[in-house]
Design an enzyme around this catalytic site. Structure first.
Site, PDB file in Angstrom:
ATOM      1  N   TYR A   1       0.901  -1.277  -0.112  1.00  0.00           N
ATOM      2  CA  TYR A   1      -0.058  -0.230   0.203  1.00  0.00           C
ATOM      3  C   TYR A   1       0.871   1.347  -0.036  1.00  0.00           C
ATOM      4  CZ  TYR A   1      -3.320   3.518   1.513  1.00  0.00           C
ATOM      5  OH  TYR A   1      -4.241   4.639   1.512  1.00  0.00           O
TER       6      TYR A   1
ATOM      7  N   ASP B   1      -2.135  -1.189  -4.032  1.00  0.00           N
ATOM      8  CA  ASP B   1      -2.372  -0.064  -4.549  1.00  0.00           C
ATOM      9  C   ASP B   1      -1.112   1.024  -4.487  1.00  0.00           C
ATOM     10  OD1 ASP B   1      -3.284   2.543  -4.698  1.00  0.00           O
ATOM     11  OD2 ASP B   1      -4.488   2.553  -2.764  1.00  0.00           O
TER      12      ASP B   1
ATOM     13  N   HIS C   1     -11.866   1.598  -4.716  1.00  0.00           N
ATOM     14  CA  HIS C   1     -11.230   0.723  -5.523  1.00  0.00           C
ATOM     15  C   HIS C   1     -11.846  -0.313  -5.882  1.00  0.00           C
ATOM     16  CE1 HIS C   1      -7.252   2.597  -4.732  1.00  0.00           C
ATOM     17  NE2 HIS C   1      -8.069   3.276  -3.581  1.00  0.00           N
TER      18      HIS C   1
END
Length: 264
Positions: free
Chosen positions: A112, A153, A254
């Site tokens: 992340y 991500d 998302h």
């Protein structure tokens, strides 16, 4: 082997959606980001009841990553500090953003990446530094295994094709030249974008802002990625974005991105 990445924006808030998706899509590994829960409070039973293994690295209210795997993973570790010295890592692992494990000879690295907030801010500089340390971290992992799938991500749209409207993008966080250069420096280790192997057209996104009806207008960004080392890249046979979860009531901003690898 099927592996998905999904920033769920709170695994407890979105638990029913994540479990439902996993039941409909019985993949091998689900890489979650923004779980936003300490490890002791992670809703493990929801996944173990489906015969999945849970590996979590989380914190209260922010960040957090997890690996949900059908089979047990080997050599699971968390944070940059698992392979890099403290002098390099500093305080970066205070934010829970990195988890990795091995399945069938494939090391899955779930990330992340920091958002960066606004161009020139302290958080933006933190992001650029974080990406620099990420490269050093992956360099060490590559010495241990040549089969890396780095996903998550990334909070970076690497190409203008990844943004619904790239006008002025050079002044917008997640698309500045410095962020793109930092990510490309990481990819120069020998990592390739699996999605672009199969999808060359624009208009395909993984994140849409909650505001201004962005999803309805498909005004999105592609910032959730799978990057693979050469052999895995050649063994990849599909990479798709599943927009169905984004259509649900109170979804994550998302949606899942799934890669399929041939084991032969």
């Amino acid at each position: 082997m099927k592996i998905a990445t999904w920033n769920v924006n709170s695994v407890r808030t979105r638990l029913e959606q994540v479990v439902g998706w996993l039941q409909d899509n019985p993949i091998d590994v689900l890489c979650l980001q923004e779980t936003k829960v300490v490890d002791e409070s992670f809703p493990r039973s929801a996944f173990t009841d489906l015969n999945y293994q849970v590996y979590a690295f989380g914190q209260k209210s922010y960040n957090g990553v997890a690996l949900i795997s059908r089979s047990p993973l080997s050599d699971v570790n968390v944070g940059f500090g698992a392979v890099l010295p403290e002098s390099v890592v500093g305080d970066l692992d205070e934010q829970k953003r990195v988890i990795t494990g091995v399945l069938d000879g494939v090391r899955v690295v779930n990330l992340y990446v920091p958002n960066g907030s606004s161009v020139g801010s302290d958080k933006y500089l933190y992001k650029l530094h974080w990406l620099k340390v990420l490269r050093e971290y992956l360099e060490v992992l590559l010495q241990q295994s040549q089969n890396l799938l780095v996903c998550g991500d990334f909070n970076v749209a690497l190409e203008d094709l990844d943004i619904h409207d790239p006008k002025g993008r050079e002044k917008q966080v997640m698309a500045t030249d410095a962020e793109r250069a930092a990510l490309r420096h990481v990819l120069d280790l020998g990592l390739s974008d699996v999605f672009r192997k199969f999808n060359q057209e624009g208009g395909q996104f993984s994140w849409w802002d909650y505001r201004t009806g962005a999803f309805r207008r498909n005004a999105g960004w592609r910032i959730d990625h799978h990057y693979a080392t050469p052999d895995l890249y050649e063994r990849s046979i599909a990479c798709t974005i599943d927009t169905a979860p984004r259509k649900l009531t109170q979804p994550s901003d998302h949606t899942p991105v799934i890669v399929e690898l041939s084991l032969s």
